[in-house]
Design an enzyme around this catalytic site. Structure first.
Site, mmCIF file in Angstrom:
data_model
loop_
_atom_site.group_PDB
_atom_site.id
_atom_site.type_symbol
_atom_site.label_atom_id
_atom_site.label_comp_id
_atom_site.label_asym_id
_atom_site.label_seq_id
_atom_site.Cartn_x
_atom_site.Cartn_y
_atom_site.Cartn_z
ATOM 1 N N ASP A 1 -3.679 -5.879 2.120
ATOM 2 C CA ASP A 1 -2.771 -5.088 1.289
ATOM 3 C C ASP A 1 -1.417 -5.795 1.346
ATOM 4 O O ASP A 1 -0.712 -5.732 2.353
ATOM 5 C CB ASP A 1 -2.683 -3.667 1.874
ATOM 6 N N THR B 1 1.004 -3.366 -4.616
ATOM 7 C CA THR B 1 1.771 -2.650 -5.622
ATOM 8 C C THR B 1 2.469 -3.715 -6.461
ATOM 9 O O THR B 1 2.505 -4.891 -6.090
ATOM 10 C CB THR B 1 2.832 -1.717 -5.002
ATOM 11 N N TYR C 1 -4.646 6.576 -25.233
ATOM 12 C CA TYR C 1 -5.737 6.721 -24.268
ATOM 13 C C TYR C 1 -6.654 5.512 -24.376
ATOM 14 O O TYR C 1 -6.985 5.084 -25.483
ATOM 15 C CB TYR C 1 -6.554 7.988 -24.553
ATOM 16 N N ARG D 1 6.399 0.399 -11.538
ATOM 17 C CA ARG D 1 5.722 1.092 -10.436
ATOM 18 C C ARG D 1 4.219 1.130 -10.715
ATOM 19 O O ARG D 1 3.788 1.633 -11.751
ATOM 20 C CB ARG D 1 6.278 2.512 -10.376
ATOM 21 N N GLU E 1 -9.543 4.791 -21.827
ATOM 22 C CA GLU E 1 -10.496 4.742 -20.714
ATOM 23 C C GLU E 1 -11.469 3.593 -20.907
ATOM 24 O O GLU E 1 -11.990 3.387 -22.013
ATOM 25 C CB GLU E 1 -11.296 6.049 -20.632
ATOM 26 N N LYS F 1 7.516 -3.909 -5.704
ATOM 27 C CA LYS F 1 8.364 -4.223 -4.549
ATOM 28 C C LYS F 1 8.919 -5.636 -4.747
ATOM 29 O O LYS F 1 9.704 -5.839 -5.667
ATOM 30 C CB LYS F 1 7.571 -4.035 -3.254
#
Ligand code: DSN
Length: 424
Positions: free
Chosen positions: A205, A231, A59, A240, A61, A234
């Site tokens: 984008d 992203t 974790y 991903r 954060e 691609k």
């Protein structure tokens, strides 16, 4: 359900033979067909290895040097590497590598710039845009007033006169550029001029062409846009996930909208894998790869046109082509199904001004990033283009589909994929 005995044993094979077998089957499926979904790719073994590491346990954060949990020294290093490599790759001043997806990258940018009810101007999903660019069934369409632009009927190119006219009439607070089914280069400089005329924030984008942008094969939005989202999986060929680029002055706004705004703990195994992919993308080899993606798409487009098919905009500048099946009489759904039976994986897609519904469509979208990763070049694209023409001319003819399936099998054998063990 009993799993078939496997030829080798791994911790996963021993503890969960059903999932183990599913992964083996999917590995075979990916290697045994022609993957032409424009948004998919095959990551390197190094990226795969990184995603499957103990970094998934952590974790973290917050951001490097400012975390809400102890023990972050090593994941800080990974995130800093990812950020520095991404900045170098795109020439961006600030990068946030934590978005879990492109949708969350877009959401964070909207939240940084807009209040509910504000107006955005973006490309219509039905004309090539994306769900998060204001579709009424998406959060973007539910939270904001959306005005959509599209492409010209004849040329299939973005109608910049319409963009300017809508911008002046509707005064959107934010203009979104970028698309998920647009085969042409986007003129970000022209969008900047329009955004400046009305004082709008400009966002690009680049989820689809990011890998091409990184290597100068598609114009870069970074000099022109206030925010750039993408992203990473691609054309960029990483794990991903999503990413946001911005100027230094917007760093705090973007970072605080990702965390604590819309996400909690970042996926540190994925962020480390993004770093691995960015290092790969910085290499000259990746430049040659990106160039080949475009050459392959152009060869594919020329073969499809030569075979009598209509392409939206008549061709391509990037990694994808959009076949308009209207004159063939078959739907995109039928086309996708017939190609699937022949071993060619694509997706049905709306074409601009489509009269069919989204689950039927009049188009099929094809892309070359994944096959280019396998090492296929122009000669293979021409052969595949001819196969696609045969299938779409005879979508119900079992003999044609079987013959093409055999040719696909032969082609796949010449370009092996993931032949080494992927689990264990
Ligand atoms: N699903 C992606 C695509 O196929 O273009 C966009 O999110």
């Amino acid at each position: 359900m009993t799993a078939k005995p496997s030829s080798f044993s791994t911790p996963l094979a021993a503890s969960d033979p059903e999932i183990f077998r599913t992964i083996q089957d999917e590995t075979r499926r990916q290697g045994g067909q022609l993957e032409m979904i424009a948004s998919e790719n095959f990551v390197s073994r190094a990226v795969l290895e990184t995603v499957g590491t103990v970094l998934t346990n952590k974790y973290a954060e917050g951001y490097p040097g400012h975390r809400y949990y102890g023990g972050c020294v090593h994941v800080d290093e990974a995130e800093n590497l990812a950020r520095d490599r991404a900045k170098k790759l795109f020439g961006a001043a600030h990068v946030n590598v934590q978005p879990h997806s492109g949708s969350q990258a877009n959401m964070a940018v909207y939240f940084a710039c807009l209040k509910p009810g504000d107006t955005i101007l973006a490309m219509d999903l039905a004309q090539g845009g994306h769900l998060t660019h204001g579709s009424p069934v998406n959060f973007s369409g539910r939270l904001y007033k959306v005005v959509s632009y599209g492409v010209e009927r004849g040329s299939g190119r973005i109608d910049m006169d319409q963009v300017r006219q809508l911008a002046h009439a509707e005064k959107p607070k934010l203009i979104m550029t970028g698309a998920s089914a647009y085969p042409r280069a986007i003129d970000f400089a022209a969008f900047r001029v329009i955004a400046d005329e009305i004082g709008a924030v400009l966002v690009a984008d680049i989820a689809h062409p990011a890998g091409l942008v990184a290597k100068g094969l598609h114009p870069s939005p970074v000099p022109y846009c206030d925010f750039v989202t993408t992203t990473t999986h691609k054309t960029l060929r990483g794990p991903r996930g999503g990413m946001i680029m911005a100027g230094e002055q917007s760093a705090k706004a973007v970072d605080s909208q990702i965390f604590p705004g819309i996400q909690g703990g970042p996926l540190m195994h994925v962020i480390a894998a993004k770093a691995v992919a960015f290092r790969e993308a910085l290499s000259d080899d990746f430049g040659a790869y990106a160039k080949q993606i475009v050459l392959n798409a152009q060869a594919l487009a020329a073969t499809l046109v030569g075979g009598g098919l209509d392409l939206c905009s008549g061709g391509t500048d990037n990694h994808l082509v959009l076949i308009d099946l209207t004159k063939t009489g078959i739907s995109g759904k039928q086309g996708e199904h017939a190609l699937d039976r022949a071993g060619i994986t694509v997706n049905k897609n709306m074409v601009p001004y489509d009269t069919r519904k989204p689950m039927e469509t009049s188009g099929v979208r094809l892309g070359t990033p994944a096959l280019t990763t396998r090492g296929m070049k122009v000669a293979e694209m021409e052969a595949i283009g001819r196969m696609i023409v045969r299938v779409l001319e005879n979508p119900e003819d079992a003999k044609t589909l079987e013959q093409v399936r055999g040719e696909v099998d032969d082609l796949c054998k010449g370009f092996p994929l993931y032949t080494e063990r992927l689990v264990g």
